[in-house]
Scaffold this motif. Structure first.
Motif, PDB file in Angstrom:
ATOM      1  N   GLU A  51      10.742  10.218   5.276  1.00 45.25           N
ATOM      2  CA  GLU A  51      12.123  10.723   5.186  1.00 45.25           C
ATOM      3  C   GLU A  51      12.648  10.725   3.755  1.00 45.25           C
ATOM      4  OE1 GLU A  51      14.088   7.902   7.651  1.00 45.25           O
ATOM      5  OE2 GLU A  51      12.909   8.464   9.428  1.00 45.25           O
ATOM      6  N   LYS A  52      12.324   9.671   3.013  1.00 46.73           N
ATOM      7  CA  LYS A  52      12.923   9.500   1.687  1.00 46.73           C
ATOM      8  C   LYS A  52      11.932   9.854   0.578  1.00 46.73           C
ATOM      9  CE  LYS A  52      15.252   5.938   4.197  1.00 46.73           C
ATOM     10  NZ  LYS A  52      16.632   6.475   4.259  1.00 46.73           N
ATOM     11  N   ASN A  53      10.762  10.369   1.015  1.00 43.93           N
ATOM     12  CA  ASN A  53       9.790  10.847   0.046  1.00 43.93           C
ATOM     13  C   ASN A  53       9.345   9.732  -0.917  1.00 43.93           C
ATOM     14  OD1 ASN A  53       8.128  12.745  -1.082  1.00 43.93           O
ATOM     15  ND2 ASN A  53       9.714  13.533  -2.492  1.00 43.93           N
ATOM     16  N   LEU A  54       8.976   8.574  -0.349  1.00 45.94           N
ATOM     17  CA  LEU A  54       8.510   7.443  -1.150  1.00 45.94           C
ATOM     18  C   LEU A  54       6.982   7.373  -1.125  1.00 45.94           C
ATOM     19  CD1 LEU A  54      11.082   4.770   0.100  1.00 45.94           C
ATOM     20  CD2 LEU A  54      11.061   5.919  -2.135  1.00 45.94           C
ATOM     21  N   THR A  55       6.429   6.718  -2.131  1.00 42.11           N
ATOM     22  CA  THR A  55       4.976   6.569  -2.225  1.00 42.11           C
ATOM     23  C   THR A  55       4.524   5.405  -1.346  1.00 42.11           C
ATOM     24  OG1 THR A  55       5.076   7.394  -4.480  1.00 42.11           O
ATOM     25  CG2 THR A  55       3.076   6.217  -3.845  1.00 42.11           C
ATOM     26  N   TYR A  56       3.500   5.656  -0.525  1.00 40.53           N
ATOM     27  CA  TYR A  56       2.943   4.624   0.361  1.00 40.53           C
ATOM     28  C   TYR A  56       2.089   3.675  -0.492  1.00 40.53           C
ATOM     29  CZ  TYR A  56       3.477   8.217   4.148  1.00 40.53           C
ATOM     30  OH  TYR A  56       3.911   9.174   5.042  1.00 40.53           O
ATOM     31  N   MET A  57       2.314   2.352  -0.377  1.00 38.03           N
ATOM     32  CA  MET A  57       1.535   1.406  -1.172  1.00 38.03           C
ATOM     33  C   MET A  57       1.067   0.207  -0.344  1.00 38.03           C
ATOM     34  SD  MET A  57       3.874   1.357  -4.607  1.00 38.03           S
ATOM     35  CE  MET A  57       2.549   0.775  -5.650  1.00 38.03           C
ATOM     36  N   ALA A  58      -0.088  -0.324  -0.708  1.00 31.10           N
ATOM     37  CA  ALA A  58      -0.585  -1.591  -0.148  1.00 31.10           C
ATOM     38  C   ALA A  58      -1.080  -2.434  -1.313  1.00 31.10           C
ATOM     39  CB  ALA A  58      -1.713  -1.342   0.843  1.00 31.10           C
ATOM     40  N   ASN A  59      -0.620  -3.675  -1.382  1.00 29.34           N
ATOM     41  CA  ASN A  59      -1.009  -4.568  -2.472  1.00 29.34           C
ATOM     42  C   ASN A  59      -1.294  -5.963  -1.929  1.00 29.34           C
ATOM     43  OD1 ASN A  59      -0.597  -2.619  -4.615  1.00 29.34           O
ATOM     44  ND2 ASN A  59       1.600  -2.850  -4.216  1.00 29.34           N
ATOM     45  N   SER A  60      -1.986  -6.762  -2.738  1.00 22.34           N
ATOM     46  CA  SER A  60      -2.399  -8.093  -2.242  1.00 22.34           C
ATOM     47  C   SER A  60      -1.313  -9.150  -2.417  1.00 22.34           C
ATOM     48  CB  SER A  60      -3.653  -8.547  -2.993  1.00 22.34           C
ATOM     49  OG  SER A  60      -3.323  -8.890  -4.326  1.00 22.34           O
ATOM     50  N   ASP A  61      -0.437  -9.010  -3.439  1.00 22.04           N
ATOM     51  CA  ASP A  61       0.539 -10.058  -3.748  1.00 22.04           C
ATOM     52  C   ASP A  61      -0.160 -11.411  -3.881  1.00 22.04           C
ATOM     53  OD1 ASP A  61       2.927 -11.287  -4.284  1.00 22.04           O
ATOM     54  OD2 ASP A  61       3.775 -11.014  -2.279  1.00 22.04           O
ATOM     55  N   ILE A  62      -1.333 -11.401  -4.510  1.00 23.45           N
ATOM     56  CA  ILE A  62      -2.166 -12.606  -4.562  1.00 23.45           C
ATOM     57  C   ILE A  62      -1.553 -13.640  -5.513  1.00 23.45           C
ATOM     58  CG2 ILE A  62      -3.646 -11.606  -6.381  1.00 23.45           C
ATOM     59  CD1 ILE A  62      -4.771 -13.914  -3.507  1.00 23.45           C
ATOM     60  N   HIS A  63      -1.534 -14.883  -5.043  1.00 15.62           N
ATOM     61  CA  HIS A  63      -1.060 -16.004  -5.869  1.00 15.62           C
ATOM     62  C   HIS A  63      -2.207 -16.958  -6.201  1.00 15.62           C
ATOM     63  CE1 HIS A  63       2.815 -14.479  -4.576  1.00 15.62           C
ATOM     64  NE2 HIS A  63       3.411 -15.294  -5.417  1.00 15.62           N
ATOM     65  N   GLY A  64      -3.041 -17.258  -5.216  1.00 16.89           N
ATOM     66  CA  GLY A  64      -4.161 -18.173  -5.435  1.00 16.89           C
ATOM     67  C   GLY A  64      -5.419 -17.406  -5.823  1.00 16.89           C
ATOM     68  N   THR A  65      -6.555 -18.017  -5.532  1.00 22.75           N
ATOM     69  CA  THR A  65      -7.847 -17.385  -5.783  1.00 22.75           C
ATOM     70  C   THR A  65      -8.053 -16.283  -4.758  1.00 22.75           C
ATOM     71  OG1 THR A  65      -8.710 -19.473  -6.600  1.00 22.75           O
ATOM     72  CG2 THR A  65     -10.320 -17.852  -5.810  1.00 22.75           C
ATOM     73  N   ILE A  66      -8.390 -15.074  -5.218  1.00 17.67           N
ATOM     74  CA  ILE A  66      -8.494 -13.946  -4.296  1.00 17.67           C
ATOM     75  C   ILE A  66      -9.481 -14.234  -3.164  1.00 17.67           C
ATOM     76  CG2 ILE A  66     -10.293 -12.710  -5.594  1.00 17.67           C
ATOM     77  CD1 ILE A  66      -7.279 -10.976  -3.983  1.00 17.67           C
TER      78      ILE A  66
END
Lengths: 366, 366, 366, 366
Positions: B214-229
């Motif tokens: 609807e708002k023409n936004l980019t689809y994203m997926a990220n890890s938001d990693i804080h510790g060891t991956i």
């Protein structure tokens, strides 16, 4: 009517269907499990075997992880005790991090308490050869070891009551041949050095096993980890990360220190054990069991089950030189010919060492 | 004589026997391999797909690893570009680490250059809901975002030319229902927000897919990693760590930024894809191939091979609702009855989403 | 009211809750996946590489699985063609199974057609040394090979148009030293033997590589599988089961036979390749690519990406004797010093053999 | 001179270099290991838990492997006892294999004796519903069950002293709803049916748990394997192949039969257990241990270790509905607030069932 509607949506909600379709889906199965994988040790009457790594670095010297992460790694990997041993003198991140190495222990301690990991205060005294790199653990004040003269630094560690050992004596950067120097005799004579790493990272030094025998030093294996442990050792498969197995009557810091001082420890590395013959024998006899039931095949031949109850592998060589591998938690079958006239089986355990070319010999009687 | 002796020892040395028996044995096989595992992407004419993670933390905010380690993790995990996005305002280690977040980029950049990983300068503007947590990447000066008013901070990021997106909009700590707020309309209207994480860590938000439409936004997926991956995602198995797949004509920082601004990206997470229908179709058609040879079974029935050339799984549902799973790099066989009168097969791809309950429909003609 | 009840249960049923709670739960995830894992081969212009195993047994001789299972194993393991080659003379299950070995082919053929696996009719002529065990494939009538004189049997196979090769020439049960006999010269002279297994099960015979060179024989590697393939080779990890890679212009039985007769094949086993130097070079050059982008580090040094696009590992040794391992589907980084004055890198590929101690030498120019 | 040459080659030979370079290289590491992976069971005083699979097929009916292979599979997979139960009436390979099913047992028995696997003589009486497929084990003469009337066949099995159970009662091919028929009441009343498969292959039937409770039947889980076990169940990972855990005082055929007749068994499948509540409780209490040492965190809170000593997973749900997974051989940490006023923890074990929606409730006191 309203009840039915309520019932309908309550049901859907109960099965997570509302949430699923609108707001949020949690993919619990995509994350690695957060539990500890216990390393199976043999049960020896009156003995506790502590699984330890006494050579570990953090961002405070030349490592790449925060101190608390070292405790979590130890927890996942099934260790009981660790010493974080940052370099006193080598601090490539010092523009960003404070001077005091005592902070490292202070940061990691609460997390260690939460997980029940015994955290030992330690440091690495870092010099060229001789004497090379020397670890001191069970320290009181790491910052007090900063003097230029390494003998003074080691004496200070000793005066703080430290257990002191020589790291990676054959590290090729420091010497191409794994050589013992006069200064090490002095350290031993003074009671300023009680152990040596026969294994470090992925290297071991068979000659150092002879030093342990001759000079009565404690056999040790440590990871010397700088980066993320699981990018160096695959902590879910064999071989496990290197560790020192310490034999104590009861778990605790003092008992651990006493046992190290007395040499009651075995280095466990790369699917091998190196330690005093008596301890190797205790481990073997408590780990390997011969099956009760013998299955008669024919004319006096039987098949016999041999099981390894632990996560320590054993590689047996029989009198004809044939190999028998007892992988962790597995059972193998062997055929014994003319069973009635044979009362025992003799093996050399080729992955258990008490000296350079000295393997444990065992006999299984039945 | 001397020659023979020489020859003898030269030979022994050549086979490493001298070293082995005396000084040092290197167990090369105990270490994890240090190579990069390439993630197989479809080959689309004139397109390069960049594998990216735009939400990553380090010890400089509330993470647990050194900035350079994030680059090495990206390298091993097969990524092409990352943004390190430490919290501007939340700095639990600030007693130990300096104020400037610009240092983080400076520390990691040389290692990124060595590995050929594109490193993007970024930060996380951290507020309660609304507007929640906002990531800004392609920044010039992170420290300039420190003002109290979040609108001012976001405007500053915009003025630095940043690409800006909303993180984990349905994070339960901030809101139980994944709700869009008026302030987000303002951000979009101002051109101060161009994307949203439809997936973060291990959570996704189907409603957010509708916002992208609807708002023409980019689809994203990220890890938001804080510790060891690798303690959060098992980087050697499926599903892979979450990533944003960005479609560019040619690899480079400007091309990456333009593509994100235009919405030319697909979120890849938990074995699913979420993105614009046209991009999903490009991916599917370049990934899945129907085998050339049809194997006649009998009376007009044939078996047909369907192969998935990539590391993206595809879950197909046929017109009777039966599932067909195309795992990465595998081939399956299906039986087509009455082949001569059937000219195509229709499937719904149930793990490819362009909207909340909107899956890609595909048809395989032959 | 009734509508609401209906709606309620329709909903529950739609979400499978009725079934789940009362009748039947299918645990789809507990079963191994049934798909084929493709083995990545290099793309060589105008060439198709067929992945083959030409030495396989079933219950009809001394094996332990039904013929159709051999086709399914080949499918899962990523093979393109197999020959089932039961022993003509050695039939321990003959009390239970019929005399004709032609039945074996008849039983397996329909399943092979379904999976698109090319099934070759074959048999093993089983004698003591000399000549040892001889495989004949592309046969018409296996039962016609039953004569006592092995020369007559081999001649009969030849007359049926068979491709004939010597199995496991160094099998220790038959000879302690891998020795070539006069009778093998006769077989070659007559055109009754065109190939030899340089690898069988888990054993290889470096001397046999020299025979291939001198006597112009086809290099082969086969599994000689008797039991369940996955209890002998772990078909989900490296190294893969042994196979013979045959180079054809177009897939098909005649093309396969011609290629074998001409020696256009490479043995792939235990992470090694053995074959004609020209074919090894074609494989290497189509498998290993040097990354386009060189990353400048400093003063003329660059880091270079080298990728292996296939499931064939390559072990490179540089001019200083340092190893570089290119694992399947991975990329490594190397540092090239003084890049501007260096125009190429030279390596010996130590796991690619065209003779006993003859490894492929390669040069990467840029 | 000659001595030196001798010494030289003796040395080379000692290090296997002669063999390596000329004749034969054995790649021992390319083969799967041949050892048995023990499945860790809880140690219950005075009880032995036998790990069994009572529903298995071979080439003699519609299976695909030789009888001896079923014994080897059982050995590798850690089972103690199996019954091979080929179909009496359904014999698709009968053109190739003999009529007598008694041969199957005769072929497999010597291999079972060698491995110490208890082999039970059995068969499957194969009819449409009702009564569906019925397994009879501990038989004397399988061929005697060939009569047309299934009641007569079942009576004959009973007269041979068989333990008899209903296979896959909810198999969708036979009935869409898992329904109990009058004939099954007759079988139970006559003492001609003592158990039922609540799980078969990868399907389970929650309603059947209620039948076990109401009609006092033995809970069973079996593989019903036809092909190669490892192509259906990945025998090196969880979940393990389905099995029936039988509780005996001492291992042996009569003890096993008595225990099954008395209902002293638990079905173990897909990471779940289904059986009598009392046996589930015995298993849980002997498997799960609360760590001795509690780690005080602060103000009366402690962290507590909970370990699972076995290869049976346990999924706990606490009073707030939060899950706690105890994976095989692992330890987890939980935080207990206000420890001094809390004397125990209550959980529902959601993967342990004694009835359709009836899970085991447990309490951990300290």
């Amino acid at each position: 009517m309203r009840n039915l509607f309520f019932m309908l949506f309550a049901l859907l909600d109960a099965f997570g269907l509302v949430a699923q379709n609108l707001n949020r889906v949690t993919e619990s199965d995509v994350l690695n499990q957060r539990e500890r994988h216990e390393i199976r040790m043999p049960h020896i009457e009156g003995i506790e075997i502590m699984r330890c790594d006494f050579h570990i670095h953090t961002v405070f010297s030349d490592g790449y992880v925060w101190p608390t992460t070292r405790v979590e790694e130890a927890w996942y990997d099934g260790l009981d005790a660790i010493a974080i041993t940052d370099h006193v003198e080598f601090r490539p991140h010092k523009n960003y991090l404070p001077d005091s190495l005592n902070d490292v222990f202070a940061i990691a301690k609460p997390v260690a308490d939460y997980y029940g990991i015994l955290l030992i205060k330690g440091a690495e005294i870092t010099r060229s050869m001789p004497p090379g790199h020397i670890n001191a653990i069970f320290l009181k004040d790491i910052d007090a070891l900063g003097m230029d003269d390494y003998m003074e630094a080691i004496e200070e560690a000793h005066n703080q009551g430290a257990y002191i050992f020589w790291n990676h004596p054959g590290w090729k950067v420091q010497q191409s041949v794994t050589k013992w120097w006069d200064v090490h005799d002095i350290l031993v004579k003074n009671g300023w050095m009680q152990g040596v790493e026969v294994y470090n990272t992925n290297e071991w030094y068979p000659v150092a096993l002879e030093w342990c025998l001759e000079k009565n030093l404690t056999y040790m294996a440590n990871s010397d980890i700088h980066g993320t442990i699981s990018y160096v050792f695959d902590t879910k498969k064999d071989p496990l990360r290197p560790m020192t197995l310490v034999f104590v009557k009861e778990r605790g810091e003092q008992a651990l220190k006493d046992a190290l001082m007395k040499g009651n420890a075995v280095a466990f590395f790369a699917g091998k054990l190196a330690g005093p013959e008596v301890l190797l024998r205790q481990i073997f006899e408590a780990s390997v069991v011969v099956g009760k039931r013998f299955n008669v095949i024919e004319n006096g031949d039987v098949s016999i089950k041999i099981s390894n109850l632990t996560d320590i592998p054993f590689v047996l060589e029989d009198e004809e030189g044939k190999n028998l591998i007892l992988a962790p938690g597995t059972t193998v079958i062997i055929k014994v010919e003319d069973y009635h006239n044979k009362k025992s089986l003799k093996f050399k355990v080729t992955n258990l060492y008490y000296g350079m070319n000295k393997n444990l010999d065992v006999e299984m009687t039945f």
